[in-house]
Design a protein around this motif. Structure first.
Motif, PDB file in Angstrom:
ATOM      1  N   HIS A  86       0.807  -1.214   0.000  1.00  0.00           N
ATOM      2  CA  HIS A  86       0.000   0.000   0.000  1.00  0.00           C
ATOM      3  C   HIS A  86       0.849   1.277   0.000  1.00  0.00           C
ATOM      4  N   GLU A  87       2.141   1.144  -0.223  1.00  0.00           N
ATOM      5  CA  GLU A  87       3.032   2.299  -0.096  1.00  0.00           C
ATOM      6  C   GLU A  87       3.122   3.092  -1.402  1.00  0.00           C
ATOM      7  N   LEU A  88       3.016   4.420  -1.275  1.00  0.00           N
ATOM      8  CA  LEU A  88       3.178   5.317  -2.415  1.00  0.00           C
ATOM      9  C   LEU A  88       4.646   5.496  -2.767  1.00  0.00           C
ATOM     10  N   GLU A 121       6.786  15.039  -9.506  1.00  0.00           N
ATOM     11  CA  GLU A 121       7.480  13.756  -9.584  1.00  0.00           C
ATOM     12  C   GLU A 121       6.747  12.751  -8.714  1.00  0.00           C
ATOM     13  N   GLN A 122       6.500  11.587  -9.258  1.00  0.00           N
ATOM     14  CA  GLN A 122       5.933  10.483  -8.478  1.00  0.00           C
ATOM     15  C   GLN A 122       6.772   9.265  -8.793  1.00  0.00           C
ATOM     16  N   GLY A 123       7.716   8.974  -7.897  1.00  0.00           N
ATOM     17  CA  GLY A 123       8.712   7.979  -8.218  1.00  0.00           C
ATOM     18  C   GLY A 123       9.607   8.509  -9.318  1.00  0.00           C
ATOM     19  N   ASN A 124       9.762   7.732 -10.375  1.00  0.00           N
ATOM     20  CA  ASN A 124      10.560   8.163 -11.525  1.00  0.00           C
ATOM     21  C   ASN A 124       9.715   8.740 -12.657  1.00  0.00           C
ATOM     22  N   ALA A 153      -2.291   9.215 -14.301  1.00  0.00           N
ATOM     23  CA  ALA A 153      -2.564   9.654 -12.932  1.00  0.00           C
ATOM     24  C   ALA A 153      -1.652  10.809 -12.524  1.00  0.00           C
ATOM     25  N   VAL A 154      -0.359  10.695 -12.803  1.00  0.00           N
ATOM     26  CA  VAL A 154       0.590  11.744 -12.441  1.00  0.00           C
ATOM     27  C   VAL A 154       0.306  13.007 -13.245  1.00  0.00           C
ATOM     28  N   SER A 155      -0.056  12.858 -14.517  1.00  0.00           N
ATOM     29  CA  SER A 155      -0.381  14.020 -15.353  1.00  0.00           C
ATOM     30  C   SER A 155      -1.605  14.753 -14.825  1.00  0.00           C
TER      31      SER A 155
END
Length: 250
Positions: free
Chosen positions: A21-23, A43-46, A135-137
Motif C-alpha cells: 500500500h506504499e506510495l 514527480e511520483q517515483g521516476n 494519474a501523475v499528469s
C-alpha cells in the motif's frame, strides 16, 4: 531471550522495495514557469511531469455558443521519456486517449459555470515515464489549475492500483509492475466528496476483487490530496498573501 519473528510473517516487498500500500515518493512545485497563467511540476517515483495552464480566455469562434468553459487539453511525451526515442511524441492513439480522459476529468472538477464562453488550455509534457502516466499528469494538471487561480469544486487526484499474485492490492503501480501482466486500475476521484470522476482498467478484474481495489485506490487518492494541499500552502506562503503586496513597494 527474545523470540525471533519468522520470515513468513514479514510483509512481502515489491520489486522496488515498497510495501503493497506504499506510495512512491512525491515531489511537487507550483509556479515553475512565468509565461503561463499557471504551471506545476510533479514527480511520483521516476515519473516526472510538467503542466502549464493558459486562461481562461475568449473561446475560439467555433466554441463561442457554449454557455460554460471549454477545456482544451494537450498531452505529449518527450522523445527521451521512455529510454527509447519515440517517433511520434504526440498524436498517437494512446496520447489521444489520455488527452480525452484528461479533458473529461478536469472538466468535471472545474466550476465551468463561472467561465461562460471561455476556454482553458492545459498542456501536459511527460519528461520521464515510469508508470501511472495518466494519474501523475492529472495530479500535475490540478496543481497547475490551482496556480492559475481557476476555481475548482475540489482537488481531483488520481492513482493506479493492481493485484499481486496472492490477491493483495498494490498501489501506485510502476512501469515494471504494469508490464508484468497483471490488471491495472486507474482511478481519479474528488476525495473530499468521495466521488469518482474517472475509472479505467487495463484488464478485467473479478467482481469480488474490484471493490477492494477501487477502495484501496480511493484511500491513496486521499493521501495524494494531502501532499498536494501541503504543496499549495507552501507555494502561497512563498509568494505571500495578497494583503502583503502593498508592503513590497515600501
Amino acid at each position: 531471550m527474545k523470540s525471533k519473528q519468522k520470515l513468513g510473517t514479514q510483509p512481502r516487498l515489491r520489486l522496488d522495495g515498497r510495501r503493497p500500500h506504499e506510495l512512491r515518493r512525491i515531489r511537487c512545485k507550483l509556479g515553475v514557469f512565468e509565461q503561463p497563467d499557471g504551471s506545476a511540476y510533479l514527480e511520483q517515483g521516476n515519473t516526472k511531469v510538467l503542466a502549464a495552464v493558459f486562461g481562461p480566455h475568449q473561446a475560439s469562434q467555433k466554441k463561442m455558443n457554449v454557455d460554460e468553459v471549454s477545456v482544451n487539453c494537450q498531452y505529449s511525451m518527450a522523445t527521451f521519456s521512455t529510454g527509447e526515442r519515440k517517433n511520434r511524441p504526440r498524436g498517437d492513439r494512446k496520447s489521444t486517449e489520455i488527452t480525452m480522459n484528461l479533458q473529461k476529468t478536469l472538466t468535471a472538477a472545474i466550476k465551468t459555470e463561472l467561465y461562460p464562453r471561455s476556454q482553458i488550455d492545459v498542456y501536459i509534457e511527460v519528461l520521464q515515464a515510469d508508470g501511472a502516466n495518466f494519474a501523475v499528469s492529472l495530479n500535475a494538471a490540478t496543481l497547475a489549475l490551482v496556480d492559475a487561480g481557476i476555481c475548482l469544486k475540489e482537488y481531483v487526484c488520481a492513482c493506479t492500483a493492481s493485484l499481486s499474485k496472492n490477491n493483495t492490492p498494490l498501489t501506485d503501480v510502476s512501469h515494471l509492475e504494469e508490464v508484468s501482466g497483471g490488471p491495472t486500475l486507474t482511478v481519479a476521484c474528488l476525495p473530499t466528496s468521495d466521488k469518482i470522476a474517472f475509472i479505467d482498467t487495463s484488464q478485467r478484474f473479478h467482481l469480488s476483487q474490484l471493490q477492494l481495489v477501487v477502495e484501496t485506490a480511493q484511500e491513496v487518492c486521499r493521501q495524494i490530496q494531502k501532499i498536494m494541499d501541503e504543496a499549495v500552502k507552501k507555494h502561497l506562503t512563498e509568494i505571500g498573501a495578497a494583503g502583503d503586496w502593498s508592503n513590497i513597494a515600501k
